[in-house]
Design a protein around this motif. Sequence first.
Motif, PDB file in Angstrom:
ATOM      1  N   ARG A 416      23.244  71.994  84.653  1.00 53.21           N
ATOM      2  CA  ARG A 416      22.863  70.780  84.266  1.00 53.21           C
ATOM      3  C   ARG A 416      23.212  70.129  82.564  1.00 53.21           C
ATOM      4  O   ARG A 416      22.372  69.244  82.279  1.00 53.21           O
ATOM      5  N   PRO A 418      24.745  68.797  79.752  1.00 51.73           N
ATOM      6  CA  PRO A 418      25.529  67.393  79.589  1.00 51.73           C
ATOM      7  C   PRO A 418      26.733  67.369  78.864  1.00 51.73           C
ATOM      8  O   PRO A 418      27.558  66.441  79.064  1.00 51.73           O
ATOM      9  N   LYS A 419      26.671  68.493  78.165  1.00 49.31           N
ATOM     10  CA  LYS A 419      27.900  68.734  77.351  1.00 49.31           C
ATOM     11  C   LYS A 419      29.299  69.202  78.402  1.00 49.31           C
ATOM     12  O   LYS A 419      30.302  69.127  78.159  1.00 49.31           O
ATOM     13  N   ASP A 422      28.997  65.571  83.679  1.00 56.65           N
ATOM     14  CA  ASP A 422      28.968  63.952  83.538  1.00 56.65           C
ATOM     15  C   ASP A 422      27.723  63.597  84.238  1.00 56.65           C
ATOM     16  O   ASP A 422      27.808  64.016  85.545  1.00 56.65           O
ATOM     17  N   GLU A 423      26.672  62.982  83.832  1.00 56.01           N
ATOM     18  CA  GLU A 423      25.509  62.663  84.354  1.00 56.01           C
ATOM     19  C   GLU A 423      24.850  63.823  85.338  1.00 56.01           C
ATOM     20  O   GLU A 423      24.889  63.746  86.496  1.00 56.01           O
ATOM     21  N   PRO A 424      24.578  64.796  84.725  1.00 56.97           N
ATOM     22  CA  PRO A 424      24.381  66.040  85.083  1.00 56.97           C
ATOM     23  C   PRO A 424      23.159  66.041  86.048  1.00 56.97           C
ATOM     24  O   PRO A 424      23.048  67.017  87.074  1.00 56.97           O
ATOM     25  N   ASN A 425      22.281  65.294  86.076  1.00 58.68           N
ATOM     26  CA  ASN A 425      21.125  65.074  86.974  1.00 58.68           C
ATOM     27  C   ASN A 425      21.433  64.234  88.236  1.00 58.68           C
ATOM     28  O   ASN A 425      20.144  64.156  88.839  1.00 58.68           O
TER      29      ASN A 425
END
Length: 519
Positions: A416, A418-419, A422-425
């Motif tokens: 998850r 974010p690096k 993209d939009e990890p959640n």
Amino acid sequence: MFMMSNAMEIFYSIAMFTTLLFLLSKHLLRQKPSQSPPSPPSLPIIGHLHLLKKPFHRSLAHLAKQYGPVMFLRYGSRPVLVVSSTSTIQQCMTTNDLAFGNRPHLTVGAYLGYNYSSIIWSNIGDHWRNLRRIITVELFSTSRLQMFLSLRVEEIHYMIQQLLLKANSDYDNFTRVEFKAVFFELMLNIMMRTIAGKRYCGEDVEKTEEARRFHHVVSETMYLMGASNLGDFLPLFRWFDFQGLEKRIKDTHIERDSLLQGLIDEHRETANKFSAFSTKDGEKKKTIINVLLELQEKEPKSYSDEIIKGIISNLLTAGTDTSSGTMDWAFSLLLNHPRVLKKAKDEIDAQVGKQRLLSESDLANLPYLQSIVNETLRLYPTGPIVIHESAQDCAVDGFEVRAGTMLLMNVWALQRDPKVWDEPNEFRPERFEGSEWDKGGFRLVPFGSGRRRCPGEGMAMRVIGLTLGLLVQCFDWEREGEEMVDMSEGLGLTLPRAKPLVAMCRPRLAMKNVLSEQI
């Protein structure tokens, strides 16, 4: 007077022990190497245990935001390294794969791991390599998976049958379905039939005492594997077992060992009469216990009853709660995202049609269904924290790591990040379409990597894909109400749901002929 004197002696003993432990902890803390990773402030004796909150993976991820992707902690007397980024986990699973090949010696492994001799708990060495070879070649090879195909299909079709009965074969109206144990019982039946040729769940299965005990033992084992036993980190607690966990572990071990030995003895005693299980079509196939007992005749020292019991217990542990949990999360996500559910159904209709049931061989032609499984494993990995231990001194990101350091790899945080994502959640299976997504290397590692990569990955992906595919193909699904399905995480080793899944189910009218004829 004698009782008071006795109590005072115990009090002074505890006080002296605590003082010594405090002095020892201060000494150990001063012994951290100069190139050790960042570390939060600690407390005497307990170290950083006070910083850990539930759920564990989120607590560690929160700390990593403050102290970085490589972090040093101390759990009482145990040094701990926490890594949570793509590059650091990749180092631990590749460059330092052998250095971090061991498992920490925890109380649960002493009993439920047969004194650390089972493949999950044993350290890297000749014994572990032999177990790995047995499981990879004899149990999870392509030929073995193919041999057990009809069994897997039977059990998944049986689950579909039960859902049809629940819905009273009503193709017009939706029926409420509770999924509290549906996926778990499916996996337990698959594993137990594969291992011993027996079904332990279902409407047509007599609720024997043996079946009840197996249900209890599997559930209790998964709970204890994920429980934090303070005695493993604070030796004083081991003396008194304040949590009652060690007694519970011992009791579970005794009951499980008795059940597994009973299965082995049953197979051994009936070897001349019964050497295989029967599938629905009458085909005879060897069980895993049959295979292991044949190997035992050739190499009795390498395949003792204890080794066989360790293998069986690992299969049950790794094969039930993990896959059933993934299916729970995947179906919850589909209910909350009707667009994704419809897209999956359209893909199945286009590739398989409505004149036959989806089969395992179809999975290769259903990339979007595979993307749904991948995205579920990314968001809800069955092992959010992977635990190893360093067998020798090594370095991670330039930081020194001493032998005997417990390693915690936060796979949940990695997947998850974010690096990296993209939009990890967000639940977006489309991110896995095509081949671009995996160019970043260690971005998705739900089954681990390197020497200790899960050998049952192939079987898990087959069962999960076929089960989800048939549920989508055969039924229409809706949420119980307007509210989204609660996605709260429960407590446990394999990231369970906090609340049982409930859905509204209706058999698909377009599949009526197939469902009535083929199941």
